[in-house]
Design an enzyme around this catalytic site. Structure first.
Site, PDB file in Angstrom:
ATOM      1  CB  SER A   1      -2.030  61.844 -53.510  1.00 47.43           C
ATOM      2  OG  SER A   1      -2.379  62.392 -54.523  1.00 47.43           O
TER       3      SER A   1
ATOM      4  N   GLY B   1      -4.523  61.245 -57.593  1.00 47.91           N
ATOM      5  CA  GLY B   1      -3.480  60.897 -58.549  1.00 47.91           C
ATOM      6  C   GLY B   1      -2.698  62.170 -59.058  1.00 47.91           C
TER       7      GLY B   1
ATOM      8  CG  ASN C   1      -9.777  52.269 -57.501  1.00 44.87           C
ATOM      9  OD1 ASN C   1     -10.138  51.368 -58.144  1.00 44.87           O
ATOM     10  ND2 ASN C   1     -10.446  53.409 -57.756  1.00 44.87           N
TER      11      ASN C   1
ATOM     12  CD  GLU D   1     -10.894  58.545 -53.747  1.00 43.82           C
ATOM     13  OE1 GLU D   1     -10.036  57.924 -53.577  1.00 43.82           O
ATOM     14  OE2 GLU D   1     -11.741  58.219 -54.719  1.00 43.82           O
TER      15      GLU D   1
ATOM     16  CG  HIS E   1     -13.356  56.671 -58.115  1.00 48.23           C
ATOM     17  ND1 HIS E   1     -12.676  57.435 -58.922  1.00 48.23           N
ATOM     18  CD2 HIS E   1     -12.447  56.429 -57.057  1.00 48.23           C
ATOM     19  CE1 HIS E   1     -11.417  57.531 -58.466  1.00 48.23           C
ATOM     20  NE2 HIS E   1     -11.177  56.973 -57.479  1.00 48.23           N
TER      21      HIS E   1
END
Length: 237
Positions: free
Chosen positions: A197, A165, A9, A159, A89
């Protein structure tokens, strides 16, 4: 067996000078025992058609067309060469206030356009610290996954919001707990991706877990030197 998928992504990153990275990723994907998907910004989708990599959108509007300035529809993504689309997301859920119902409608729109949905779920740090991770994830599945979801039209990406991040990664035990619960809920065939990550240094350990069938990778997918080792680790798992 669920299919193995390395999905990148690119988020709001990538100009024309990023094309060589996509080409290098496409070349490296040949012969690997996994699918490689890149979800670039919409401005690069059509131009990446010759990069040799499977393409996806990062979002689609539930409507096929209409007065929705700035939005992109699933048929537009397909027309530009995409065969996949990310839905739900956490950055879309947070930045654009997308609800589970919105995500469900987007996923149905993706299916209608012939796209495979990478449907994302994840808990916040506060929810994890409260011991509510599985309750939150199952509620997201209930609200976001349309009837008719199967291993061909949908992939689920877990996620944890607190690991996206941030450089933090869920421990193998934390990932295994969630993915085992998702497998029990969703059956034996649907691919389950981990995101948060993911990088070359931790990819092999994550892919060694029984119910992790790949990854949805953010920053580490922007450069071939970072993403290709992840792809290879998945292929060898």
């Amino acid at each position: 067996m669920p299919r193995k998928i390395a999905a990148g992504n690119w988020k709001m990153n990538g100009l024309s000078d990023a094309m060589p990275e996509a080409i290098a990723i496409g070349a490296a994907s040949e012969g690997l025992d996994c699918a490689t998907v890149i979800c670039p910004p919409a401005t690069l989708l059509a131009r990446m058609g010759d990069a040799g990599v499977t393409l996806g959108g990062q979002y689609c509007h539930p409507a096929g067309s209409g007065a929705h300035t700035g939005d992109v529809s699933a048929p537009m993504l397909a027309d530009a060469g995409a065969t996949w689309c990310i839905t739900g997301h956490s950055e879309r859920r947070a930045d654009h206030r997308e609800t589970d119902a919105d995500v469900r409608a987007q996923t149905e729109a993706a299916w209608d356009a012939g796209l495979t949905a990478i449907l994302c779920i994840g808990e916040t740090l506060e929810e994890r610290e409260a011991g509510a991770t599985l309750d939150r994830l199952m509620a997201q599945l209930d609200g976001s996954v349309p009837e008719g979801a199967n291993a061909e039209n949908t992939v689920i990406a877990y996620e944890p919001v607190w690991a996206i991040g941030t450089g933090k990664t869920a421990t193998p035990d934390q990932v295994a707990e969630v993915h085992n619960a998702l497998r029990e809920r969703l059956g034996p065939d649907m691919a389950l991706l981990y995101g948060g990550s993911v990088k070359a240094a931790n990819a092999a350990e994550l892919f060694a877990l029984a119910n992790v069938n790949g990854a949805l990778v953010g920053g580490a997918s922007l450069k071939a030197d970072d993403f290709v080792p992840i792809m290879r680790a998945l292929s060898e798992s």
